[in-house]
Design an enzyme around this catalytic site. Sequence first.
Site, PDB file in Angstrom:
ATOM      1  N   LYS A 180      39.939  34.966  44.099  1.00 46.45           N
ATOM      2  CA  LYS A 180      39.732  36.124  43.224  1.00 46.45           C
ATOM      3  C   LYS A 180      38.884  35.727  42.011  1.00 46.45           C
ATOM      4  CE  LYS A 180      41.977  37.715  39.785  1.00 46.45           C
ATOM      5  NZ  LYS A 180      42.951  38.150  38.803  1.00 46.45           N
ATOM      6  N   ASP A 199      42.248  41.916  43.474  1.00 45.75           N
ATOM      7  CA  ASP A 199      43.277  41.793  42.445  1.00 45.75           C
ATOM      8  C   ASP A 199      44.389  42.788  42.786  1.00 45.75           C
ATOM      9  OD1 ASP A 199      42.283  44.280  41.829  1.00 45.75           O
ATOM     10  OD2 ASP A 199      42.317  43.946  39.667  1.00 45.75           O
TER      11      ASP A 199
END
Length: 282
Positions: A180, A199
């Site tokens: 991420k 996320d």
Amino acid sequence: MPRGVVPRQPARTGRQDKVRAGSHAGANRGKSASRARPPKSGGVPGRAKPARAAKAKYNPIAPERVAEILRRLNDLYPDVTCALTHATPWELLVATILSAQSTDVNVNRVTPELFRKYPTVEAFAALAPEQLEPDVRSTGFFRNKSKSVVGAAKKIVAEFGGQVPDDVEKLLTLPGVARKTANVVLGTWFKKAEGVVVDTHVHRISRRLELTKENDPQKIEQDLMKIIPRERWILLSHQIIWHGRKLCIARKPKCAECALENICHAGDKTWSTVEMHKGAKA
Ligand code: SF4
């Protein structure tokens, strides 16, 4: 319209009375409940049952549906980008590490003073993690985050000449950096589409929109990369994140205000004009 006849509005509860099985995006709208139901005893031999046939056709990741979702998100959020305040790739990397289990607003409260106090990656590399803890305490998980930030700074100074690498494999070797964070830095700063940022918002909304059935962020990313054109990976992540902040919030999504409502079958919608699918939820 005769007096006393009031046009029917969808219930705000999200549990639509008389929403029929097999209706997708209003496919059976206008038919009576009895006409939409399949015959009880197998129907006419050789003929497909109408409700089953409609169900078999629904494909949540059909290219046309995905394109429509992308088009509507473009209309809603044409120019969005990362909300974390930063002026260099190092600042973006630090802010992204600090944003884990926190909000961008919280992180943005901390980082201006942090970057004033420690203006370079070398300044962070010279710290012991404990020295950083008081400065990042309010973002939560501050011991781990301090270790990650200082560890990443040391490695960048020692191995990458003080420059944040623009390569996914190298970024992934930094402490506290998983896919991420790497995707945020690569996409937002270097404009390199190496993956999709997954996320908490992207996780929740991809499931609600039935773009994935997975729960693991890496598997969700793989699913999204298969169905979203590469040139949209960076912008799409930002758009979904903004959608998650403004409308498709975790506990009580504002479905009545959402431009995706009539193509969204999420099982935890708060208002719906289409059939809701039990498995499609956060
Ligand atoms: S309709 Fe509701 S659940 Fe679906 S995307 Fe919009 S806000 Fe989220």
